[in-house]
Design an enzyme around this catalytic site. Structure first.
Site, PDB file in Angstrom:
ATOM      1  N   TYR A  54       0.849  -1.198   0.000  1.00 20.57           N
ATOM      2  CA  TYR A  54       0.000   0.000   0.000  1.00 20.57           C
ATOM      3  C   TYR A  54       0.878   1.239   0.000  1.00 20.57           C
ATOM      4  O   TYR A  54       1.774   1.346   0.829  1.00 20.57           O
ATOM      5  CB  TYR A  54      -0.916   0.016   1.236  1.00 20.57           C
ATOM      6  CG  TYR A  54      -2.354   0.073   0.818  1.00 20.57           C
ATOM      7  CD1 TYR A  54      -2.848   1.218   0.177  1.00 20.57           C
ATOM      8  CD2 TYR A  54      -3.213  -0.999   0.996  1.00 20.57           C
ATOM      9  CE1 TYR A  54      -4.158   1.269  -0.256  1.00 20.57           C
ATOM     10  CE2 TYR A  54      -4.515  -0.958   0.567  1.00 20.57           C
ATOM     11  CZ  TYR A  54      -4.989   0.186  -0.067  1.00 20.57           C
ATOM     12  OH  TYR A  54      -6.276   0.229  -0.504  1.00 20.57           O
ATOM     13  N   GLU A  56      -0.349   4.809  -0.643  1.00 21.66           N
ATOM     14  CA  GLU A  56      -1.092   6.062  -0.892  1.00 21.66           C
ATOM     15  C   GLU A  56      -0.162   7.253  -0.699  1.00 21.66           C
ATOM     16  O   GLU A  56       0.610   7.312   0.257  1.00 21.66           O
ATOM     17  CB  GLU A  56      -2.270   6.174   0.082  1.00 21.66           C
ATOM     18  CG  GLU A  56      -3.415   5.270  -0.309  1.00 21.66           C
ATOM     19  CD  GLU A  56      -4.589   5.395   0.650  1.00 21.66           C
ATOM     20  OE1 GLU A  56      -4.388   5.800   1.803  1.00 21.66           O
ATOM     21  OE2 GLU A  56      -5.720   5.066   0.224  1.00 21.66           O
ATOM     22  N   ASP A 207      -4.504  14.197 -25.617  1.00 21.50           N
ATOM     23  CA  ASP A 207      -4.705  12.811 -25.189  1.00 21.50           C
ATOM     24  C   ASP A 207      -3.968  11.909 -26.175  1.00 21.50           C
ATOM     25  O   ASP A 207      -4.452  11.628 -27.267  1.00 21.50           O
ATOM     26  CB  ASP A 207      -6.212  12.517 -25.161  1.00 21.50           C
ATOM     27  CG  ASP A 207      -6.529  11.074 -24.760  1.00 21.50           C
ATOM     28  OD1 ASP A 207      -5.597  10.250 -24.712  1.00 21.50           O
ATOM     29  OD2 ASP A 207      -7.715  10.781 -24.513  1.00 21.50           O
ATOM     30  N   THR A 233      -2.106   6.327 -22.456  1.00 22.91           N
ATOM     31  CA  THR A 233      -2.152   4.988 -21.895  1.00 22.91           C
ATOM     32  C   THR A 233      -0.746   4.430 -22.087  1.00 22.91           C
ATOM     33  O   THR A 233       0.003   4.876 -22.964  1.00 22.91           O
ATOM     34  CB  THR A 233      -3.141   4.051 -22.617  1.00 22.91           C
ATOM     35  OG1 THR A 233      -2.681   3.835 -23.948  1.00 22.91           O
ATOM     36  CG2 THR A 233      -4.545   4.624 -22.644  1.00 22.91           C
ATOM     37  N   LYS A 236      -0.924   0.782 -25.255  1.00 27.85           N
ATOM     38  CA  LYS A 236      -1.250   0.736 -26.678  1.00 27.85           C
ATOM     39  C   LYS A 236       0.064   0.717 -27.472  1.00 27.85           C
ATOM     40  O   LYS A 236       0.839  -0.223 -27.326  1.00 27.85           O
ATOM     41  CB  LYS A 236      -2.208   1.874 -27.031  1.00 27.85           C
ATOM     42  CG  LYS A 236      -3.546   1.717 -26.290  1.00 27.85           C
ATOM     43  CD  LYS A 236      -4.566   2.792 -26.582  1.00 27.85           C
ATOM     44  CE  LYS A 236      -5.818   2.584 -25.733  1.00 27.85           C
ATOM     45  NZ  LYS A 236      -6.814   3.665 -25.895  1.00 27.85           N
ATOM     46  N   ARG A 242      -1.074  -2.420 -18.853  1.00 24.58           N
ATOM     47  CA  ARG A 242      -2.329  -1.679 -18.900  1.00 24.58           C
ATOM     48  C   ARG A 242      -2.294  -0.558 -17.859  1.00 24.58           C
ATOM     49  O   ARG A 242      -2.140  -0.827 -16.668  1.00 24.58           O
ATOM     50  CB  ARG A 242      -3.448  -2.671 -18.584  1.00 24.58           C
ATOM     51  CG  ARG A 242      -4.855  -2.219 -18.758  1.00 24.58           C
ATOM     52  CD  ARG A 242      -5.738  -3.422 -18.989  1.00 24.58           C
ATOM     53  NE  ARG A 242      -5.316  -4.024 -20.235  1.00 24.58           N
ATOM     54  CZ  ARG A 242      -5.662  -3.548 -21.440  1.00 24.58           C
ATOM     55  NH1 ARG A 242      -6.473  -2.528 -21.555  1.00 24.58           N
ATOM     56  NH2 ARG A 242      -5.198  -4.109 -22.523  1.00 24.58           N
TER      57      ARG A 242
HETATM   58  C1  LIG Z   1      -7.821   4.121 -25.073  1.00 29.69           C
HETATM   59  C2  LIG Z   1      -8.119   5.556 -24.907  1.00 29.69           C
HETATM   60  C3  LIG Z   1      -8.362   6.116 -23.637  1.00 29.69           C
HETATM   61  C4  LIG Z   1      -8.618   5.315 -22.379  1.00 29.69           C
HETATM   62  O1  LIG Z   1      -7.815   4.325 -22.050  1.00 29.69           O
HETATM   63  P1  LIG Z   1      -8.251   3.190 -20.982  1.00 29.69           P
HETATM   64  O2  LIG Z   1      -6.956   2.709 -20.477  1.00 29.69           O
HETATM   65  O3  LIG Z   1      -9.051   2.193 -21.741  1.00 29.69           O
HETATM   66  O4  LIG Z   1      -9.066   3.854 -19.914  1.00 29.69           O
HETATM   67  C5  LIG Z   1      -8.497   7.490 -23.547  1.00 29.69           C
HETATM   68  N1  LIG Z   1      -8.415   8.275 -24.627  1.00 29.69           N
HETATM   69  C6  LIG Z   1      -8.236   7.773 -25.867  1.00 29.69           C
HETATM   70  C7  LIG Z   1      -8.169   8.698 -27.013  1.00 29.69           C
HETATM   71  C8  LIG Z   1      -8.093   6.398 -26.040  1.00 29.69           C
HETATM   72  O5  LIG Z   1      -7.927   5.911 -27.266  1.00 29.69           O
END
Ligand SMILES: *Cc1c(COP(=O)(O)O)cnc(C)c1O
Length: 427
Positions: A54, A56, A207, A233, A236, A242
């Site tokens: 933990y 936090e 993003d 993220t 990807k 993840r």
């Molecule tokens: C995949 C994605 C997210 C969110 O990712 P998660 O890990 O699934 O919550 C946010 N913004 C865009 C543009 C994405 O393609």
């Protein structure tokens, strides 16, 4: 038996399912644009004893004892992230990309504030103001989209409509402009967004959930230092575990950190943060630059080959790891839903997707989204992309003939057998 299997033999039910999934990942084609194959080192860190702790708070400011080593883990991840992307500050605690976006909104916006982001049916993400997402209940989202499709191969359209972004920004005076998409095959240049944001005094969030790895690998322009905040993220194109991460300038560091914890999350997942650290280091290696370039090259090859099969490429092509196709030129009767289902039976895993101004619902759709990040990691190149496009065309042309679909499935398995990212994990 690998050590992986030895540990899991204590729970044969779960072990069996993991084994089946490992087999599925290695014997079928993984073309979902948001997926990848992590390295065994990332897998090992994700499955480590760090899950027990933990923690936090943040390094040096924890609420529980026993965190001196955990602090080193998280500092390492933060330092590697800032070095990789050239940012002042990194927060590596978001459990996912969605949490990273929510934390930024919470850090920078009052409830009810206006946000300008991409239309969902043109490629925006749920966290960019979907009616189904909490984001639209707390903040007021206004959406921009892409330009209309054109018959001109030089200027095919379906690219971000910056005139519309500028007009909406002027009219709506947003507090924040969001760039980034989940289904857009073109480079997103952060500079026009910055100019528009500055012209109305808005903040700018990029993003980078999808292109983070392409940015790290130098295949796409970096929004770091252009946008006020960059979210991503790590699973990807970046090929890590993840999870999510946020980059920002020193001026916003405190606000962002408090929005993640205690604003939104409890204890961080330090095993995942360790795996993020591994992935950031992997992405800093010269090989990763080759990987990012290969991902883009493979997507271009896949797009060209799919166009030759009769599919229309949305926006006329691709600059990144993704190809978005319109099925209607191939077969006016074929929906994205049916195509996804029959391709699944043929061992070709991808997802249906709306195309701009899709006449069909988001559940049915007229398009498919494909990505090359995972199979490029597995070692495939342009020659395999050509083969894959042919298999997709054949499957969909002969979709009423189960024997033909089954024949494709065998060819897919034979192809995948030569490109196994986790050979050592198979017993
Ligand atoms: C995949 C994605 C997210 C969110 O990712 P998660 O890990 O699934 O919550 C946010 N913004 C865009 C543009 C994405 O393609």
């Amino acid at each position: 038996m690998s050590s992986y299997d030895t540990a899991l033999s204590a729970d044969p039910e779960v072990a069996g399912l993991i084994h089946q999934e490992l087999h599925r990942q290695q014997s079928t084609l993984q073309l979902i644009a948001s997926e990848n194959f992590t390295s065994p080192a990332v897998l090992a860190a994700s499955g480590s004893v760090l899950t027990n702790k933990y923690a936090e708070g943040y390094p040096g400011k924890r609420y529980y004892g026993g965190n001196s080593i955990i602090d080193e883990v998280e500092d390492l991840a933060r330092d590697r992230a800032t070095a990789l992307f050239g940012a002042d500050h990194a927060n590596v605690q978001p459990h996912a990309g969605a949490n990273a976006n929510l934390a930024v909104y919470q850090a920078l916006l009052e409830p009810g504030a206006t946000v300008l982001a991409m239309r969902l049916d043109h490629g925006g993400h749920l966290t960019h103001g979907s009616p189904a997402s909490i984001t639209s209940k707390v903040w007021r989202f206004v959406a921009y989209g892409v330009t209309a499709a054109r018959d001109d191969p030089e200027r095919p359209g379906e690219v971000i409509d910056f005139d519309q972004v500028a007009d909406l920004a002027k009219r709506e005076q947003p507090a924040l402009i969001v760039a980034g998409s989940t289904a857009y095959a073109r480079t997103i240049d952060p500079h026009p967004f910055r100019e528009i944001a500055d012209s109305v005094g808005a903040l700018f969030m990029f993003d980078a959930a999808h292109p983070a790895g392409l940015i790290a690998g130098g295949a796409h322009p970096s929004p770091v230092g252009v946008a006020d905040v960059v979210t991503m993220t790590t699973h990807k194109t970046l090929r890590g575990p993840r999870g999510g991460a946020i980059l920002c300038g020193a001026d916003l560091a405190k606000k962002i950190d408090s929005a993640v914890f205690p604003g939104l999350q409890g204890g961080p997942l330090e095993h995942i943060i360790a795996a993020k650290a591994v992935a950031f280091a992997e992405a800093a290696r010269p090989e990763f630059r080759h990987y990012a370039a290969d991902v883009v090259r493979n997507a271009a090859a896949l797009g060209t080959a799919l166009a030759a099969e009769g599919f229309r490429l949305v926006s006329g092509g691709t600059d990144n790891h993704m190809v978005l196709i319109d099925l209607r030129t191939f077969d006016a009767e074929l929906t994205g839903k049916e195509a996804q289902e029959v391709l699944d039976r043929a061992g070709i895993t991808l997802n249906r997707n709306t195309i701009p101004d899709d006449p069909r619902s988001a559940f049915v759709t007229s398009g498919l989204r494909l990505g090359t990040a995972a199979e490029t990691t597995a070692g495939m190149g342009p020659a395999e992309m050509q083969v894959i496009a042919g298999l997709i065309g054949r499957t969909l042309r002969t979709r009423s003939d189960e024997a033909s679909v089954a024949a494709v499935r065998s060819e897919v398995a034979a192809l995948c057998a030569g490109f196994s990212p986790y050979r050592d994990l198979l017993s």
